[in-house]
Motif scaffolding. Structure first.
Motif, short mmCIF file in Angstrom:
data_model
loop_
_atom_site.label_atom_id
_atom_site.label_comp_id
_atom_site.label_asym_id
_atom_site.label_seq_id
_atom_site.Cartn_x
_atom_site.Cartn_y
_atom_site.Cartn_z
N GLU A 168 41.12 44.90 37.24
CA GLU A 168 40.01 44.85 38.18
C GLU A 168 40.45 45.57 39.45
OE1 GLU A 168 38.90 40.86 38.95
OE2 GLU A 168 38.14 40.48 36.94
N GLY A 216 30.42 48.52 39.15
CA GLY A 216 31.17 47.77 40.15
C GLY A 216 30.22 47.03 41.07
N ARG A 229 45.00 42.99 38.84
CA ARG A 229 44.08 43.17 39.97
C ARG A 229 44.74 44.09 41.00
NH1 ARG A 229 40.07 39.12 41.01
NH2 ARG A 229 40.66 39.03 43.20
N TYR A 283 39.70 46.66 43.36
CA TYR A 283 38.97 46.33 44.57
C TYR A 283 39.35 47.34 45.66
CZ TYR A 283 37.88 41.83 42.41
OH TYR A 283 37.42 40.85 41.56
N HIS A 316 35.11 47.31 42.95
CA HIS A 316 34.43 46.31 43.78
C HIS A 316 34.77 46.59 45.24
CE1 HIS A 316 33.35 44.19 40.14
NE2 HIS A 316 34.61 44.25 39.77
#
Length: 376
Positions: free
Chosen positions: A218, A115, A195, A220, A244
């Motif tokens: 993904e 990440g 996401r 975050y 991330h």
């Protein structure tokens, strides 16, 4: 169940483990033996004393708290509860402080490229976080004392495990697991977000279940505190998960409109001042893509709860550095979400079971996580 070891957990001495065991035993004693006595003394003497002085029973939790505050049993109970919280953090914090430099070095070496981490040294920390050491944890989640400090993350990760007596799982990830397995998989079995954003991730404990539940997405995660984000990033890398992380205020992020299909948080919204919470809900609406979901997991409101129970719950508002604990429970979060831009009828309050077992006196009940859900 033992906490799953990884390189960022401090190595503890026999005496440090013994102190943690004492804290667990003390907190258990308070919950099972001392807390039931508060209601008993209220029923036996506090209520009658209030009635004799005011001509009526306490009207709400605020008057119940005022009535209790002069009683010696209540004051002793309150003092011991507060002391147990300080003992929790000191028992864990001493081990972390002893190894702070080594933990920072381990975190620097942990980057495996799964990440990413983005910090913002110019980020203005909002007053409700800067001026409050949440949960009475010294320095809060933002305190930094060495270069590349990760101490706050380590204290939180170990402290939560000790506090919950392991009931949040070996990775302290029960709340994330509960939303993934007990809500999303059941209520939205075909949902496949591309996401995902976790707001207020702290050490990333509840973030990682989304990586496992949605391997194509993904993921975050944001938080205000640099030390907890350093820890969260290194911890995720050591556990082989791609997240991330970035240092941002959930009220106003730098992500573009409609960036995420799923936005979540776990026991976060009661840490935010009401005005800031309203802005955070509006930011969620801005960030959600069409067909997206907002799921904030926290504790139930006060609606339908008797004033004595409310007053005992509200103890944290005044005594455990949780000033927005009570105000959040008073808010109509559905109406607030609609005011923030969600369509009327697209927001609901629901709940899911968790792995925790709550005990007061002789009663045990499965823990519940209350969810504020908004759809676009």
């Amino acid at each position: 169940m033992s906490q799953q070891r990884h390189a960022l957990l401090p190595t503890e001495t026999h005496d440090e483990v013994a102190r943690e065991s004492f804290v667990q035993a003390l907190k258990s004693h308070i919950a099972t033996r001392a807390s039931p006595g508060v209601r008993e003394i209220y029923d036996c003497r506090v209520r009658d004393r209030w009635v004799s002085e005011h001509g009526a029973e306490p009207a709400d939790r605020h008057e119940v708290r005022e009535a209790l505050s002069s009683d010696t049993y209540y004051r002793l109970w309150s003092s011991v509860r507060r002391s147990s919280q300080h003992l929790l953090w000191s028992s864990v914090g001493d081990a972390v402080a002893r190894q702070a430099d080594d933990l920072a070095e381990r975190a620097r070496a942990a980057d495996a490229g799964f990440g990413s981490l983005r910090l913002d040294p110019d980020l203005e920390i909002p007053w409700y976080n800067a001026e409050v050491d949440i949960h009475a944890m010294p320095g809060g989640y933002r305190g930094e004392y060495t270069d590349d400090d990760v101490s706050a993350g380590a204290v939180f990760d170990r402290g939560v495990y000790v506090y919950a007596m392991g009931q949040l799982g070996a990775l302290n990830d029960d709340y994330g697991q509960s939303i993934c397995q007990n809500y999303l998989a059941v209520s939205y079995p075909e949902f496949s977000p591309r996401r995902i954003l976790d707001m207020g991730c702290t050490s990333g404990n509840s973030t990682l279940p989304y990586v496992d539940a949605f391997p194509e997405a993904e993921v975050y995660a944001i938080d205000l505190g640099a030390p907890v984000l350093r820890y969260a990033h290194a911890r995720a890398e050591l556990l082989g998960r791609a997240v991330h992380f970035s240092q941002q205020n959930a009220e106003c992020t730098d992500f573009p409109n409609a960036s995420f299909d799923l936005i979540v948080s776990h026991i976060v919204i009661h840490e935010i001042a009401p005005a800031a919470l309203r802005r955070t809900l509006a930011e969620c609406r801005r960030l959600l893509a069409p067909g997206g979901l907002m799921v904030h997991g926290d504790f139930a409101g006060y609606a339908g709860v008797d004033p004595v129970t409310q007053a005992m719950i509200d103890w944290d508002t005044y005594n455990n550095h949780e000033p927005f604990w009570g105000p959040m429970r008073d808010m109509d979060l559905v109406a607030e979400s609609v005011s923030a831009g969600f369509d009327d009828g697209a927001v609901e309050i629901t709940s899911v079971p968790t792995g925790r077992v709550l005990q007061t006196g002789k009663k045990q009940q499965s823990g519940q996580l209350t969810l504020l859900v908004g759809r676009t």
